[in-house]
Design a protein around this motif. Structure first.
Motif, PDB file in Angstrom:
ATOM      1  N   TRP A  78      -9.405  -3.255  15.824  1.00 31.85           N
ATOM      2  CA  TRP A  78      -9.115  -1.881  15.379  1.00 31.85           C
ATOM      3  C   TRP A  78      -7.624  -1.689  15.161  1.00 31.85           C
ATOM      4  N   VAL A  79      -6.818  -2.242  16.051  1.00 32.30           N
ATOM      5  CA  VAL A  79      -5.357  -2.169  15.914  1.00 32.30           C
ATOM      6  C   VAL A  79      -4.905  -2.874  14.644  1.00 32.30           C
ATOM      7  N   LEU A  80      -5.462  -4.057  14.375  1.00 31.26           N
ATOM      8  CA  LEU A  80      -5.076  -4.808  13.180  1.00 31.26           C
ATOM      9  C   LEU A  80      -5.383  -4.027  11.901  1.00 31.26           C
ATOM     10  N   ILE A  81      -6.583  -3.454  11.830  1.00 30.68           N
ATOM     11  CA  ILE A  81      -6.946  -2.679  10.649  1.00 30.68           C
ATOM     12  C   ILE A  81      -6.030  -1.474  10.501  1.00 30.68           C
ATOM     13  N   SER A  82      -5.757  -0.791  11.604  1.00 32.66           N
ATOM     14  CA  SER A  82      -4.901   0.396  11.562  1.00 32.66           C
ATOM     15  C   SER A  82      -3.499   0.041  11.079  1.00 32.66           C
ATOM     16  N   ILE A  83      -2.923  -1.029  11.651  1.00 29.85           N
ATOM     17  CA  ILE A  83      -1.574  -1.446  11.253  1.00 29.85           C
ATOM     18  C   ILE A  83      -1.553  -1.868   9.785  1.00 29.85           C
ATOM     19  N   SER A  84      -2.579  -2.612   9.355  1.00 25.49           N
ATOM     20  CA  SER A  84      -2.608  -3.093   7.974  1.00 25.49           C
ATOM     21  C   SER A  84      -2.697  -1.936   6.984  1.00 25.49           C
ATOM     22  N   LEU A  85      -3.477  -0.910   7.322  1.00 19.89           N
ATOM     23  CA  LEU A  85      -3.600   0.256   6.436  1.00 19.89           C
ATOM     24  C   LEU A  85      -2.280   1.024   6.357  1.00 19.89           C
ATOM     25  N   ILE A  86      -1.611   1.165   7.504  1.00 17.97           N
ATOM     26  CA  ILE A  86      -0.323   1.866   7.528  1.00 17.97           C
ATOM     27  C   ILE A  86       0.720   1.099   6.724  1.00 17.97           C
ATOM     28  N   LEU A  87       0.802  -0.223   6.950  1.00 17.61           N
ATOM     29  CA  LEU A  87       1.796  -1.033   6.241  1.00 17.61           C
ATOM     30  C   LEU A  87       1.497  -1.114   4.750  1.00 17.61           C
ATOM     31  N   HIS A  88       0.209  -1.123   4.398  1.00 18.40           N
ATOM     32  CA  HIS A  88      -0.147  -1.128   2.986  1.00 18.40           C
ATOM     33  C   HIS A  88       0.354   0.142   2.307  1.00 18.40           C
ATOM     34  N   HIS A  89       0.270   1.255   3.014  1.00 16.13           N
ATOM     35  CA  HIS A  89       0.759   2.523   2.470  1.00 16.13           C
ATOM     36  C   HIS A  89       2.283   2.516   2.332  1.00 16.13           C
ATOM     37  N   ILE A  90       2.973   1.837   3.278  1.00 17.36           N
ATOM     38  CA  ILE A  90       4.442   1.831   3.259  1.00 17.36           C
ATOM     39  C   ILE A  90       4.990   0.803   2.280  1.00 17.36           C
ATOM     40  N   PHE A  91       4.502  -0.448   2.385  1.00 17.94           N
ATOM     41  CA  PHE A  91       5.087  -1.547   1.622  1.00 17.94           C
ATOM     42  C   PHE A  91       4.366  -1.847   0.308  1.00 17.94           C
ATOM     43  N   LYS A  92       3.120  -1.380   0.167  1.00 21.33           N
ATOM     44  CA  LYS A  92       2.358  -1.626  -1.054  1.00 21.33           C
ATOM     45  C   LYS A  92       2.234  -3.119  -1.364  1.00 21.33           C
ATOM     46  N   VAL A  93       1.976  -3.920  -0.335  1.00 21.69           N
ATOM     47  CA  VAL A  93       1.806  -5.357  -0.518  1.00 21.69           C
ATOM     48  C   VAL A  93       0.324  -5.663  -0.599  1.00 21.69           C
ATOM     49  N   ASP A  94      -0.138  -6.127  -1.751  1.00 22.35           N
ATOM     50  CA  ASP A  94      -1.570  -6.334  -1.980  1.00 22.35           C
ATOM     51  C   ASP A  94      -2.204  -7.280  -0.967  1.00 22.35           C
ATOM     52  N   PHE A  95      -1.563  -8.396  -0.727  1.00 19.67           N
ATOM     53  CA  PHE A  95      -2.193  -9.445   0.060  1.00 19.67           C
ATOM     54  C   PHE A  95      -2.106  -9.206   1.565  1.00 19.67           C
ATOM     55  N   THR A  96      -1.334  -8.193   1.985  1.00 17.50           N
ATOM     56  CA  THR A  96      -1.242  -7.909   3.412  1.00 17.50           C
ATOM     57  C   THR A  96      -2.605  -7.556   3.990  1.00 17.50           C
ATOM     58  N   LEU A  97      -3.325  -6.712   3.287  1.00 14.60           N
ATOM     59  CA  LEU A  97      -4.645  -6.299   3.758  1.00 14.60           C
ATOM     60  C   LEU A  97      -5.593  -7.488   3.849  1.00 14.60           C
ATOM     61  N   PHE A  98      -5.557  -8.370   2.857  1.00 10.40           N
ATOM     62  CA  PHE A  98      -6.472  -9.510   2.843  1.00 10.40           C
ATOM     63  C   PHE A  98      -6.219 -10.438   4.027  1.00 10.40           C
TER      64      PHE A  98
END
Length: 276
Positions: A78-98
């Motif tokens: 849950w922490v990983l998904i939460s952090i990845s969603l937040i960072l995706h919103h900030i950095f807009k890095v496509d592959f971060t979520l994957f």
């Protein structure tokens, strides 16, 4: 005792999670924006369902769910998904979520097929804010280190593509090397003080609550060694004798020690008996 129906929720979550990862992989290979968009929506559904399960579990057990390995793995994903969603919103890095959620899915799969554990520690031992905060902060720091590892991996991928002059679509979807290095550094800078505070609180709890406390316990040694490793990475980056590709490589090695400390060393510990 029959489990309530919502206890089956993680099984639905892992199916949706698998579809999301599959679509992200299709996007990674073929630059498919429709697959990317659908994968992101499915990931949001996974996060919502996981959050619902956490709240229901807390109501069911009457405590924060981090006191067994079964619970810890779920909270970690849950922490990983939460952090990845937040960072995706900030950095807009496509592959971060994957890549981040590929790690999360692996741990979610381990959780899904693990037997449900109820803590064997007595209620008096567990009713301690120090213990709950200690474990929660440790898992949050591991989450920060995990996503930092993802950024370092993307750095190495970007570096390799640039060095080989392979001007692929993937190259243009990655941020520049400086941005990846900075993001990795920031996450480590967040994770280190959280881990330090977690260790201080954990030691304080152990000294107060445990009748016999050994400083040479493998888990204590491993956790402090992990703190030293990441502290050294921060120091090396600040003094500029460790940066770029070398920093990314060392950060990758450091994350491997996170996994060793979380699984192997924890199983050898007499101090962290609630994970056994």
């Amino acid at each position: 005792m029959v489990d309530p129906l919502w206890m089956r929720l993680p099984e639905l979550v892992i199916v949706i999670y698998a579809l999301s990862i599959l679509l992200y992989f299709i996007d990674f290979v073929d630059h498919n924006r429709k697959a990317h968009s659908l994968a992101f929506r499915l990931l949001l559904i996974v996060w919502v369902l996981q959050t619902i399960f956490l709240f229901m579990y807390m109501l069911y057990t009457g405590r924060f769910p981090v006191l067994t390995l079964f619970e810890g793995l779920y909270f970690y994903t849950w922490v990983l998904i939460s952090i990845s969603l937040i960072l995706h919103h900030i950095f807009k890095v496509d592959f971060t979520l994957f890549f981040t959620n590929l790690i999360g899915f692996i741990f979610m799969a381990i959780h899904a097929f693990a037997p449900v554990q109820l803590s064997s520690v007595s209620a008096e031992q567990l009713i301690s804010e120090l213990m709950l905060i200690h474990i929660t902060m440790a898992i949050l720091s591991y989450g920060a280190f995990s996503v930092s590892f993802v950024f370092s991996s993307l750095y190495l991928l970007q570096f390799k593509l640039l060095k080989e002059k392979r001007w692929q679509k993937k190259l243009w979807r990655l941020p520049d090397l400086a941005k990846l290095e900075k993001a990795s550094f920031i996450l480590n800078a967040i994770g280190v003080p959280m881990l330090l505070l977690s260790l201080i609180l954990g030691l304080r709890w152990a000294i107060i609550k445990l009748p016999i406390f050994h400083w040479y316990d493998p888990k204590i040694i491993g956790s402090f060694l992990l703190l030293v490793i990441y502290g050294f990475l921060l120091y090396g980056h600040a003094k500029r004798f460790l940066f770029g590709r070398n920093l990314a490589l060392w950060n990758t090695v450091a994350f491997l020690f996170v996994l060793i400390n979380f699984f192997l060393i924890s199983s050898l510990s007499s101090f962290h008996f609630w994970y056994s």
